[in-house]
Scaffold this active site. Structure first.
Site, PDB file in Angstrom:
ATOM      1  N   LYS A  45      65.790   6.825  20.015  1.00  0.00           N
ATOM      2  CA  LYS A  45      65.678   8.273  20.152  1.00  0.00           C
ATOM      3  C   LYS A  45      66.794   9.009  19.409  1.00  0.00           C
ATOM      4  O   LYS A  45      67.300  10.017  19.856  1.00  0.00           O
ATOM      5  CB  LYS A  45      65.691   8.656  21.633  1.00  0.00           C
ATOM      6  CG  LYS A  45      64.542   8.029  22.422  1.00  0.00           C
ATOM      7  CD  LYS A  45      64.497   8.489  23.862  1.00  0.00           C
ATOM      8  CE  LYS A  45      65.647   7.960  24.666  1.00  0.00           C
ATOM      9  NZ  LYS A  45      65.639   8.352  26.076  1.00  0.00           N
ATOM     10  N   CYS A  46      67.143   8.534  18.229  1.00  0.00           N
ATOM     11  CA  CYS A  46      68.248   9.074  17.445  1.00  0.00           C
ATOM     12  C   CYS A  46      67.698   9.767  16.196  1.00  0.00           C
ATOM     13  O   CYS A  46      66.644   9.391  15.685  1.00  0.00           O
ATOM     14  CB  CYS A  46      69.176   7.920  17.050  1.00  0.00           C
ATOM     15  SG  CYS A  46      70.549   8.390  15.977  1.00  0.00           S
ATOM     16  N   GLY A  47      68.411  10.742  15.689  1.00  0.00           N
ATOM     17  CA  GLY A  47      68.014  11.411  14.460  1.00  0.00           C
ATOM     18  C   GLY A  47      68.012  10.491  13.253  1.00  0.00           C
ATOM     19  O   GLY A  47      67.354  10.774  12.254  1.00  0.00           O
ATOM     20  N   PHE A  48      68.732   9.372  13.340  1.00  0.00           N
ATOM     21  CA  PHE A  48      68.775   8.403  12.242  1.00  0.00           C
ATOM     22  C   PHE A  48      67.699   7.321  12.365  1.00  0.00           C
ATOM     23  O   PHE A  48      67.597   6.440  11.510  1.00  0.00           O
ATOM     24  CB  PHE A  48      70.153   7.742  12.161  1.00  0.00           C
ATOM     25  CG  PHE A  48      71.248   8.674  11.722  1.00  0.00           C
ATOM     26  CD1 PHE A  48      71.310   9.136  10.420  1.00  0.00           C
ATOM     27  CD2 PHE A  48      72.207   9.103  12.630  1.00  0.00           C
ATOM     28  CE1 PHE A  48      72.321  10.005  10.010  1.00  0.00           C
ATOM     29  CE2 PHE A  48      73.223   9.973  12.229  1.00  0.00           C
ATOM     30  CZ  PHE A  48      73.273  10.430  10.921  1.00  0.00           C
ATOM     31  N   THR A  49      66.874   7.390  13.411  1.00  0.00           N
ATOM     32  CA  THR A  49      65.841   6.376  13.652  1.00  0.00           C
ATOM     33  C   THR A  49      64.910   6.157  12.455  1.00  0.00           C
ATOM     34  O   THR A  49      64.496   5.022  12.223  1.00  0.00           O
ATOM     35  CB  THR A  49      65.056   6.709  14.943  1.00  0.00           C
ATOM     36  OG1 THR A  49      65.987   6.742  16.020  1.00  0.00           O
ATOM     37  CG2 THR A  49      64.001   5.680  15.245  1.00  0.00           C
TER      38      THR A  49
END
Length: 164
Positions: A45-49
């Site tokens: 659930k990360c912006g870098f996913t």
């Protein structure tokens, strides 16, 4: 043929680790001493996913010559709760086939032993999800990359080029 003591001595340091994977296998880093290893702490659930796409592409293109390995972690409160949820998310959303180990810690006193060694060797601890370490063959040269450095960046590609 190596006897037990010789085999143990031949595999030490950063490579002397085995991990259970989300894919249901055991991965032994000793089997990859002669290849570059890209180690990445991941979170669903990360912006870098979206970097999963680049990681999977690197893995598929260079599988015989490069190990890409993911370490799901909730150290930054952005990972799903169970290994099954993480595995399903990675497979269904990003078609991840590269080895992903069971959920683990990558920073602080509870960090797994490989991460403790990577932090000691580079002087750099993950400051967020999708922090990367590149271990070159033999384990003497290890490089750390911040989360915003994409797996297919020129910085990483130039270090990998001699081995791929």
């Amino acid at each position: 043929m190596l006897v037990a003591n010789e085999a143990s001595a031949a595999c030490s340091g950063l490579y002397n680790h085995q991990f259970n994977t989300l894919q249901g296998t055991i991965i032994n880093l000793c089997d990859y001493q002669d290849k570059p290893i890209l180690v990445v702490n991941t979170a669903s659930k990360c912006g870098f996913t979206p970097q999963f796409e680049n990681l999977e592409s690197m893995y598929r293109k260079n599988k015989p010559n490069l190990l890409v390995i993911g370490f799901p972690s909730n150290d930054f409160q952005q990972e799903l709760s169970s290994d099954k949820e993480i595995g399903d998310f990675c497979k269904n959303t990003y078609k991840v086939e590269f080895p992903m180990v069971t959920k683990t810690s990558v920073v602080g006193p509870n960090a797994n032993h490989l991460y403790k060694q990577l932090i000691q060797k580079t002087g750099m601890a993950p400051s967020w999800n999708f922090y990367k370490y590149l271990i070159l063959p033999g384990g003497e040269n290890v490089y750390a990359f911040n989360s915003d450095v994409k797996p297919n960046s020129l910085e990483i590609a130039s270090l990998l080029k001699p081995y791929l």
